[in-house]
Structures are given as structure tokens and as C-alpha cells.
Design an enzyme around this catalytic site. Structure first.
Site, PDB file in Angstrom:
ATOM      1  N   ARG A 107       0.888  -1.169   0.000  1.00 17.44           N
ATOM      2  CA  ARG A 107       0.000   0.000   0.000  1.00 17.44           C
ATOM      3  C   ARG A 107       0.921   1.213   0.000  1.00 17.44           C
ATOM      4  NH1 ARG A 107      -5.385   1.406   1.970  1.00 17.44           N
ATOM      5  NH2 ARG A 107      -5.375   3.466   2.942  1.00 17.44           N
ATOM      6  N   HIS A 134      -7.285   1.524  -6.568  1.00 16.07           N
ATOM      7  CA  HIS A 134      -7.538   0.766  -5.331  1.00 16.07           C
ATOM      8  C   HIS A 134      -8.350  -0.485  -5.683  1.00 16.07           C
ATOM      9  CE1 HIS A 134      -7.879  -0.182  -1.244  1.00 16.07           C
ATOM     10  NE2 HIS A 134      -8.635   0.811  -0.787  1.00 16.07           N
ATOM     11  N   GLN A 137     -10.408  -2.841  -3.015  1.00 18.82           N
ATOM     12  CA  GLN A 137     -11.652  -2.270  -2.518  1.00 18.82           C
ATOM     13  C   GLN A 137     -12.809  -2.562  -3.471  1.00 18.82           C
ATOM     14  OE1 GLN A 137     -12.424  -0.467   0.448  1.00 18.82           O
ATOM     15  NE2 GLN A 137     -14.432  -1.026  -0.367  1.00 18.82           N
ATOM     16  N   ASP A 225     -16.847   8.783  -1.538  1.00 24.20           N
ATOM     17  CA  ASP A 225     -15.627   8.577  -0.757  1.00 24.20           C
ATOM     18  C   ASP A 225     -15.331   9.883  -0.038  1.00 24.20           C
ATOM     19  OD1 ASP A 225     -13.338   7.464   0.301  1.00 24.20           O
ATOM     20  OD2 ASP A 225     -12.226   7.397  -1.581  1.00 24.20           O
ATOM     21  N   CYS A 266     -16.149   3.422   0.981  1.00 17.37           N
ATOM     22  CA  CYS A 266     -15.063   2.505   1.357  1.00 17.37           C
ATOM     23  C   CYS A 266     -14.548   2.734   2.776  1.00 17.37           C
ATOM     24  CB  CYS A 266     -13.936   2.574   0.336  1.00 17.37           C
ATOM     25  SG  CYS A 266     -13.042   4.136   0.309  1.00 17.37           S
ATOM     26  N   ARG A 294     -13.969  -6.862   2.407  1.00 17.69           N
ATOM     27  CA  ARG A 294     -12.547  -6.715   2.095  1.00 17.69           C
ATOM     28  C   ARG A 294     -11.795  -7.984   2.497  1.00 17.69           C
ATOM     29  NH1 ARG A 294     -10.101  -1.662   1.851  1.00 17.69           N
ATOM     30  NH2 ARG A 294      -8.195  -2.862   1.541  1.00 17.69           N
TER      31      ARG A 294
END
Length: 308
Positions: A107, A134, A137, A225, A266, A294
Site C-alpha cells: 500500500r 484501489h 476495494q 468517498d 469505502c 474486504r
């Protein structure tokens, strides 16, 4: 060797197999304590390096728990531990880690760091997040939608807010899974055109609609988001709030979507900024199912990468 770098770089059949595997693993764990291992232990004897240049809650916990449930062990490394590219090159770090571990999840900030790691690693590399995309996700988001509403192919997904890295992976997924995608947000925060064009080239309808109320008409899924990153300076946060205030997902906006539309975020969410608590905690919201998934989606990704 199967890297999982971006949804558009992964074959649609493999993506579908991962979603199906994730749902099967979740079903197999029904009513089982979180700490109890899976009956199947495909990662037994395997070590997974989890590298976090960018801090995380859900990514760290979900990958760590997922590896343990499948019988493996994790080695968690922060940016301070690694100092990627500051001293030893990323390429050399990748070569060295590949001698110690079976799988690398990273990440990070720059996409170039991820790609260099993958180019030089001799074990699979998973994109846990970059500033540009991403994918893990969105695998969880597809899984969540299909749990509640069946196949996502042909459905209408609306993104309200900033055309950020999560939106980019939604655009990749639109092309691979065959759903329509609408972006609604200010022109100053539009997504990269390449993400839209690539999805359109695969035959799906991808549009930009500035009016959020017009955008969500007929939506099966509404997504947003956070408007700001923890790394943004105060001045940038104020600018973003001013630009995005009209794109808040609230009860009035959700009322224009389909009656059975879902809402996703998310997380972490800034309640009363990009979304109201009434929506977050309301009947449309599946944000906590999304967060749980996830774990299951990433377990499926790891198994695909390792061929187990």
C-alpha cells in the site's frame, strides 16, 4: 506468476472466479468465530509481507486476518521500516523480499513504486492501494453488490464526488464486469480521461453528469468517498469542501435513485461531509458489509495469486 496490480490488467474470467471464491469462503465461515482458522488451509507454511508506506486500518487488519485464517503468517512493514527508494532501490528491495516471503502486498503512494516492485519481485505482488487505483476495494464492492442484488452486469453505478483512485478502479471494473458508470462531481476533480475511455472501449456506458440529482436517476448503486485525505493541507481541505458540497450523498439525493438502490463508501467516512448519517445508517447502506467483504475478497485474491 499472477500479480494483482489493477482490475483492468486481470482477465475477466479470473476476476469472476475470485468473486465466486470469496463468496464461497465467506459462506463456509458462517457462525464461525473470527479467530478460528478456515477448514481449508491453503497458505499453511506461507509468509506474506504486508508493506504500508501509507497508513491503514481496513487494509492492514483484513489482509492480516485473512492470511491467518488461511494458515499463513504475516510480516507487517511500515514505510519507516522500509524507506522504499531511500537508500536501497525498490528493485533491490523486491529481489531481497522475494527470497524471504511467498507474497507481497504493498500500500503505497506512487503507482511507479508498485510497478517497480512487481517488475523485480519473483513472488506475486498485490496492489493494496496507490494514489492512482484501489482494486482490492472494488473487488469487495462488487462482491457486496452481488450479495444483495445479484449480478452487477448491466446495472447503473453512480459515483458522487472526487474522481479519485477508488473511482478509477470502479471504471476498470465497469469494463471488466459490464456495468454502466456515471461520474458526478466538479470539473476540477474529474477522473483521468484514460479510465473513462478504456471502459467505453469495452462497450459499457460511462458518462459525466454535473447535476448529481440527474446523475442518480435510475441508479442501482450510489458510491462516494471522503473528500479529503489525511495528508492534505488545511487549505486543500477547505478548497475541496467548497467544490464538493453540492455532491453530498443525502436522503434527498438517494430518493432520486431506484427504490432498492444500495449506498457504498469505502470508509473511513466523514459524516455530514460527503455523506449524511441518515444515509450511512439508513436502509440503502451496506457500508459495513462492504468493509467486512474486504477480508473475503482479498483472501480470494491471495489464493489466485498463489494458485492455491
Amino acid at each position: 506468476m499472477n500479480h494483482f496490480l489493477d482490475i483492468d490488467k486481470t482477465d475477466p474470467a479470473a476476476l469472476r472466479a475470485m468473486i465466486d471464491a470469496a463468496r464461497a469462503m465467506k459462506d463456509a465461515r458462517k457462525d464461525r468465530p473470527r479467530g478460528m482458522p478456515d477448514d481449508d488451509q491453503p497458505l499453511a507454511g506461507r509468509i506474506v509481507a504486508l508493506i504500508f508506506e501509507k497508513p491503514s486500518t481496513r487494509t492492514r487488519v483484513s489482509f492480516d486476518v485473512g492470511v491467518r485464517q488461511m494458515g499463513g503468517q504475516t510480516m507487517v512493514l511500515s514505510g519507516a521500516d522500509m524507506q522504499l527508494g531511500h537508500g536501497e532501490t525498490i528493485a533491490d528491495t523486491a529481489r531481497v523480499l522475494s527470497r524471504y516471503v511467498d507474497l507481497i502486498m504493498i500500500r503505497t503512494f506512487e503507482e511507479a513504486t508498485l510497478l517497480e516492485m512487481a517488475d523485480h519481485a519473483t513472488v506475486p505482488v498485490i496492489n493494496g492501494l496507490t494514489n492512482r487505483t484501489h482494486p482490492c476495494q472494488i473487488m469487495a464492492d462488487i462482491m457486496t453488490f452481488e450479495e444483495h442484488r445479484g449480478p452487477i452486469r448491466g446495472k447503473k453505478v453512480v459515483w458522487s464526488g472526487d474522481g479519485n483512485n477508488v473511482f478509477a478502479s470502479f471504471a476498470h471494473a465497469a469494463g471488466q464486469f459490464g456495468f454502466d458508470l456515471t461520474f458526478t462531481g466538479p470539473e476540477t476533480l474529474d477522473p483521468e480521461r484514460v479510465f473513462l475511455d478504456e471502459a467505453r472501449a469495452k462497450g459499457v456506458n460511462v458518462t459525466i453528469q454535473r447535476d448529481p440529482f440527474a446523475a442518480v436517476e435510475g441508479a442501482d448503486l450510489v458510491v462516494t468517498d471522503t473528500w479529503v485525505s489525511m495528508h492534505d493541507p488545511v487549505s486543500a481541505k477547505e478548497r475541496r469542501h467548497n467544490q464538493l458540497r453540492g455532491y453530498q450523498v443525502n436522503e434527498a439525493l438517494m430518493a432520486r435513485a431506484r427504490p432498492d438502490a444500495l449506498f457504498m463508501h469505502c470508509l473511513p467516512a466523514h459524516r455530514e461531509d460527503e455523506v449524511t448519517s441518515a444515509v450511512m445508517d439508513g436502509t440503502h447502506s451496506v457500508v459495513f458489509d462492504e468493509a467486512e467483504n474486504r477480508l473475503h475478497a482479498q483472501k480470494a485474491v491471495m489464493r489466485w495469486c498463489l494458485g492455491v
